[in-house]
Enzyme design. Structure first.
Site, PDB file in Angstrom:
ATOM      1  N   LYS A  47       0.842  -1.199   0.000  1.00  0.00           N
ATOM      2  CA  LYS A  47       0.000   0.000   0.000  1.00  0.00           C
ATOM      3  C   LYS A  47       0.882   1.256   0.000  1.00  0.00           C
ATOM      4  O   LYS A  47       2.096   1.174   0.226  1.00  0.00           O
ATOM      5  CB  LYS A  47      -0.923  -0.042   1.225  1.00  0.00           C
ATOM      6  N   TYR A  58     -11.897  -3.063  -2.682  1.00  0.00           N
ATOM      7  CA  TYR A  58     -12.380  -3.311  -1.316  1.00  0.00           C
ATOM      8  C   TYR A  58     -13.902  -3.453  -1.241  1.00  0.00           C
ATOM      9  O   TYR A  58     -14.475  -3.245  -0.170  1.00  0.00           O
ATOM     10  CB  TYR A  58     -11.915  -2.176  -0.392  1.00  0.00           C
ATOM     11  N   ASN A  72      -1.177  -0.420   7.650  1.00  0.00           N
ATOM     12  CA  ASN A  72      -0.573  -1.755   7.834  1.00  0.00           C
ATOM     13  C   ASN A  72       0.166  -2.266   6.604  1.00  0.00           C
ATOM     14  O   ASN A  72       0.414  -3.453   6.458  1.00  0.00           O
ATOM     15  CB  ASN A  72      -1.608  -2.745   8.373  1.00  0.00           C
ATOM     16  N   HIS A 103      -1.341  -5.699   1.572  1.00  0.00           N
ATOM     17  CA  HIS A 103      -2.583  -6.444   1.399  1.00  0.00           C
ATOM     18  C   HIS A 103      -2.267  -7.803   0.801  1.00  0.00           C
ATOM     19  O   HIS A 103      -1.392  -7.916  -0.053  1.00  0.00           O
ATOM     20  CB  HIS A 103      -3.531  -5.690   0.453  1.00  0.00           C
ATOM     21  N   GLU A 107      -9.094 -10.664  -7.470  1.00  0.00           N
ATOM     22  CA  GLU A 107      -8.161  -9.540  -7.325  1.00  0.00           C
ATOM     23  C   GLU A 107      -7.098  -9.553  -8.419  1.00  0.00           C
ATOM     24  O   GLU A 107      -6.733  -8.495  -8.948  1.00  0.00           O
ATOM     25  CB  GLU A 107      -7.541  -9.556  -5.922  1.00  0.00           C
TER      26      GLU A 107
HETATM   27  P1  RTP Z   1      -6.009  -6.752   3.634  1.00  0.00           P
HETATM   28  O1  RTP Z   1      -7.313  -7.126   2.974  1.00  0.00           O
HETATM   29  O2  RTP Z   1      -5.573  -5.355   3.380  1.00  0.00           O
HETATM   30  O3  RTP Z   1      -4.917  -7.770   3.443  1.00  0.00           O
HETATM   31  O4  RTP Z   1      -6.269  -6.777   5.166  1.00  0.00           O
HETATM   32  P2  RTP Z   1      -7.015  -7.890   5.979  1.00  0.00           P
HETATM   33  O5  RTP Z   1      -7.661  -8.884   5.092  1.00  0.00           O
HETATM   34  O6  RTP Z   1      -5.999  -8.360   6.963  1.00  0.00           O
HETATM   35  O7  RTP Z   1      -8.121  -7.005   6.682  1.00  0.00           O
HETATM   36  P3  RTP Z   1      -9.618  -6.620   6.253  1.00  0.00           P
HETATM   37  O8  RTP Z   1     -10.482  -6.891   7.393  1.00  0.00           O
HETATM   38  O9  RTP Z   1      -9.965  -7.171   4.917  1.00  0.00           O
HETATM   39  O10 RTP Z   1      -9.468  -5.051   6.142  1.00  0.00           O
HETATM   40  C1  RTP Z   1      -8.880  -4.479   5.008  1.00  0.00           C
HETATM   41  C2  RTP Z   1      -8.038  -3.312   5.413  1.00  0.00           C
HETATM   42  O11 RTP Z   1      -8.850  -2.321   6.012  1.00  0.00           O
HETATM   43  C3  RTP Z   1      -8.110  -1.611   6.971  1.00  0.00           C
HETATM   44  N1  RTP Z   1      -8.820  -1.660   8.247  1.00  0.00           N
HETATM   45  N2  RTP Z   1      -8.994  -0.605   8.985  1.00  0.00           N
HETATM   46  N3  RTP Z   1     -10.658  -0.651  12.175  1.00  0.00           N
HETATM   47  C4  RTP Z   1     -10.056  -0.117  11.143  1.00  0.00           C
HETATM   48  O12 RTP Z   1      -9.808   1.070  11.058  1.00  0.00           O
HETATM   49  C5  RTP Z   1      -9.658  -1.003  10.060  1.00  0.00           C
HETATM   50  N4  RTP Z   1      -9.900  -2.295   9.986  1.00  0.00           N
HETATM   51  C6  RTP Z   1      -9.358  -2.708   8.827  1.00  0.00           C
HETATM   52  C7  RTP Z   1      -6.767  -2.257   7.088  1.00  0.00           C
HETATM   53  O13 RTP Z   1      -5.838  -1.520   6.296  1.00  0.00           O
HETATM   54  C8  RTP Z   1      -6.986  -3.623   6.469  1.00  0.00           C
HETATM   55  O14 RTP Z   1      -5.792  -4.141   5.942  1.00  0.00           O
END
Ligand code: RTP
Length: 155
Positions: A16, A56, A119, A122, A133
């Site tokens: 990112k 997303y 973070n 992705h 994707e």
């Molecule tokens: P990614 O898709 O980016 O690999 O991350 P992930 O599956 O580990 O997490 P996901 O739940 O799909 O969330 C996607 C991205 O959203 C952001 N996020 N912000 N509480 C918050 O502010 C929050 N929760 C999630 C994070 O950047 C996450 O990677």
């Protein structure tokens, strides 16, 4: 070699804008490469807000959706496809838990990130998402088939 490239598992991984702007590209690529996964597509792009929303789309009901899409489209993203046995699940393991406060040391987020909204990386969370994707970010001709010595790790 029993497994043909066309049948080999693939996942979509993106660094990112925070990761790119912090200069973490080589560090992150290196972790996937040294593990033995094979890089089959890579490009740097600044996604539009609309594109970020498509990426997303599963999260559109979440309160952080708008901020997340703004952030993804705020700067350069390094989009990649990595290939190898178990790469979807193990790629997530290399990445670590979504919230860097909870990701283990030794993982990319555990070692290099502090807050969930920054973070740095992705990774697709399953086979269907990986397929969607990869199709969203890459044209078929951008995926390169080749043999690498890394395949000796699997056989
Ligand atoms: P990614 O898709 O980016 O690999 O991350 P992930 O599956 O580990 O997490 P996901 O739940 O799909 O969330 C996607 C991205 O959203 C952001 N996020 N912000 N509480 C918050 O502010 C929050 N929760 C999630 C994070 O950047 C996450 O990677």
């Amino acid at each position: 070699q029993e497994a043909h490239a066309a049948e080999m598992e693939r996942t979509f991984i993106a660094i990112k804008p925070d990761g790119v702007q912090r200069g973490l590209i080589s560090e992150i690529v290196s972790r996937f490469e040294r593990k033995g996964f094979k890089l089959v597509a890579i490009k740097i792009v600044i996604p539009s807000k609309d594109f970020a929303e498509r990426h997303y789309h599963d999260l559109k009901e979440r309160p952080f959706f708008n901020g997340l899409c703004d952030f993804l489209s705020s700067g350069p993203v390094l989009a990649m496809v990595w290939e190898g046995e178990g790469v979807i699940k193990y790629g997530r393991k290399l990445i670590g838990a979504t919230d860097p406060q909870k990701s283990e040391p030794g993982t990319i987020r555990g070692d290099l990130a502090v807050v969930v909204g920054r973070n740095i990386i992705h990774g697709s969370d399953g086979p269907e998402t990986a397929k969607d994707e990869i199709n969203l970010w890459f044209k078929p001709e951008e995926l390169v088939n080749y043999t690498s010595n890394a395949e000796n790790i699997f056989h």
